[in-house]
Design an enzyme around this catalytic site. Structure first.
Site, PDB file in Angstrom:
ATOM      1  N   ALA A 181      10.343   3.489  -6.447  1.00  0.00           N
ATOM      2  CA  ALA A 181       8.840   3.165  -5.762  1.00  0.00           C
ATOM      3  C   ALA A 181       7.962   3.201  -6.764  1.00  0.00           C
ATOM      4  O   ALA A 181       7.363   4.494  -7.040  1.00  0.00           O
ATOM      5  CB  ALA A 181       8.896   4.247  -4.710  1.00  0.00           C
ATOM      6  N   THR A 217       1.114   9.327  -6.467  1.00  0.00           N
ATOM      7  CA  THR A 217       2.399   8.850  -6.414  1.00  0.00           C
ATOM      8  C   THR A 217       2.730   8.181  -5.129  1.00  0.00           C
ATOM      9  O   THR A 217       2.049   7.944  -4.156  1.00  0.00           O
ATOM     10  CB  THR A 217       3.240  10.251  -6.565  1.00  0.00           C
ATOM     11  OG1 THR A 217       4.460   9.911  -6.895  1.00  0.00           O
ATOM     12  CG2 THR A 217       2.989  11.250  -5.445  1.00  0.00           C
ATOM     13  N   ASN A 218       3.982   7.770  -5.017  1.00  0.00           N
ATOM     14  CA  ASN A 218       4.648   7.335  -3.776  1.00  0.00           C
ATOM     15  C   ASN A 218       5.582   8.200  -3.142  1.00  0.00           C
ATOM     16  O   ASN A 218       6.172   9.071  -3.939  1.00  0.00           O
ATOM     17  CB  ASN A 218       5.402   6.052  -4.230  1.00  0.00           C
ATOM     18  CG  ASN A 218       4.466   4.928  -4.502  1.00  0.00           C
ATOM     19  OD1 ASN A 218       3.496   4.695  -4.051  1.00  0.00           O
ATOM     20  ND2 ASN A 218       4.717   3.922  -5.410  1.00  0.00           N
ATOM     21  N   ARG A 219       5.984   7.950  -1.933  1.00  0.00           N
ATOM     22  CA  ARG A 219       6.719   8.857  -1.294  1.00  0.00           C
ATOM     23  C   ARG A 219       8.270   8.277  -1.569  1.00  0.00           C
ATOM     24  O   ARG A 219       8.567   7.290  -1.134  1.00  0.00           O
ATOM     25  CB  ARG A 219       6.698   8.862   0.101  1.00  0.00           C
ATOM     26  CG  ARG A 219       5.664   9.800   0.629  1.00  0.00           C
ATOM     27  CD  ARG A 219       5.234   9.841   2.003  1.00  0.00           C
ATOM     28  NE  ARG A 219       6.359  10.353   2.725  1.00  0.00           N
ATOM     29  CZ  ARG A 219       6.519  10.263   4.074  1.00  0.00           C
ATOM     30  NH1 ARG A 219       5.842   9.625   4.712  1.00  0.00           N
ATOM     31  NH2 ARG A 219       7.601  10.888   4.574  1.00  0.00           N
ATOM     32  N   SER A 220       9.169   9.041  -2.389  1.00  0.00           N
ATOM     33  CA  SER A 220      10.448   8.475  -2.746  1.00  0.00           C
ATOM     34  C   SER A 220      11.243   9.643  -3.289  1.00  0.00           C
ATOM     35  O   SER A 220      10.758  10.457  -4.322  1.00  0.00           O
ATOM     36  CB  SER A 220      10.444   7.333  -3.860  1.00  0.00           C
ATOM     37  OG  SER A 220      11.729   7.097  -4.325  1.00  0.00           O
TER      38      SER A 220
END
Ligand code: C5P
Length: 218
Positions: free
Chosen positions: A96, A29-32
């Site tokens: 993101a 995943t992405n940091r958002s």
């Protein structure tokens, strides 16, 4: 009091991270946090728009008067967006999105083997949702986001040109992530329009007002 500058408009947004399956218990995943996208959805609804928010996994409540479509992977987000562009006046891509998905997800949990090799992941390139919506004939007016760690203007303007969109909002990733406040700069073909450092909802309301002045008439 918010003037209803988006009355009669349909707005579609993406927000949050995407989540790419590795196996049934692991994801990439992405940091958002999703806060900026949710703040924009709320500000657009306050401004009188009919708002659909396609959201990756977040812990946030759906803003009042907003229809939320929950998705996980970039591929799901892409499908949910492309199914809803018709009749949309404005598309704001805040999510993101993972640039790569896992080509070989496992249907069973991957197990550690004592003394064994770690698993190998193969990646596939995910679709660029914003670029695809921007390329639609008679598609919505598009606004993108660019979270950069350095050389904000240069990277954001390059991204705007590459995606073929009229405007992009830049911010410094290290500032914006997990934060309540944000310092945004809008980039368009006239150059940079910096906004003050402020809470995300306030910034979202300013952005909505700025966009409303640029949307083509009905
Ligand atoms: O350079 P990058 O593709 O990360 O640009 C970020 C902008 O593009 C954001 O508005 C993001 O929501 C959007 N995007 C997208 N689909 C992707 C990657 C990014 O819509 N696959």
């Amino acid at each position: 009091f918010q003037p209803k500058v988006l009355a009669g408009r349909r707005v579609l947004l993406t927000a949050g991270p995407t989540s790419e399956t590795i196996d049934p218990v692991r994801v990439l995943t992405n940091r958002s946090s999703g806060r900026m996208g949710y703040a924009l959805a709320r500000a657009a609804a306050e401004a009188g728009a009919e708002v659909t928010l396609v959201s990756g996994p977040t812990a946030l409540p759906c803003p009042d008067g907003v229809e939320r479509i929950g998705v996980r992977s970039a591929a799901d987000m892409h499908a949910a967006v492309m199914a809803r562009t018709a009749g949309t006046d404005l598309f704001i891509a805040v999510a993101a999105v993972a640039d790569w998905g896992i080509a070989n997800p496992s249907s069973l949990k991957l197990k550690k083997q004592p003394g064994g090799q770690p698993p190998r992941l193969d990646f596939i390139q995910n679709p660029d949702i914003l670029a695809e919506v921007a390329a639609l004939p008679d598609g919505p007016w598009c606004l993108g986001f660019a979270a950069e760690t350095d050389r904000l203007a240069e990277h954001a303007q390059a991204k705007r040109t590459r995606k073929g969109i009229p405007a992009i909002v830049g911010n410094l990733a290290q500032d914006a992530m997990d934060a309540e406040d944000t310092e945004l700069v809008i980039f368009d073909d006239e150059g940079a329009h910096p906004l003050a450092r402020q809470p995300k909802l306030q910034a979202a309301r300013q952005l909505v007002a700025w966009i409303a002045g640029r949307l083509p008439r009905h």
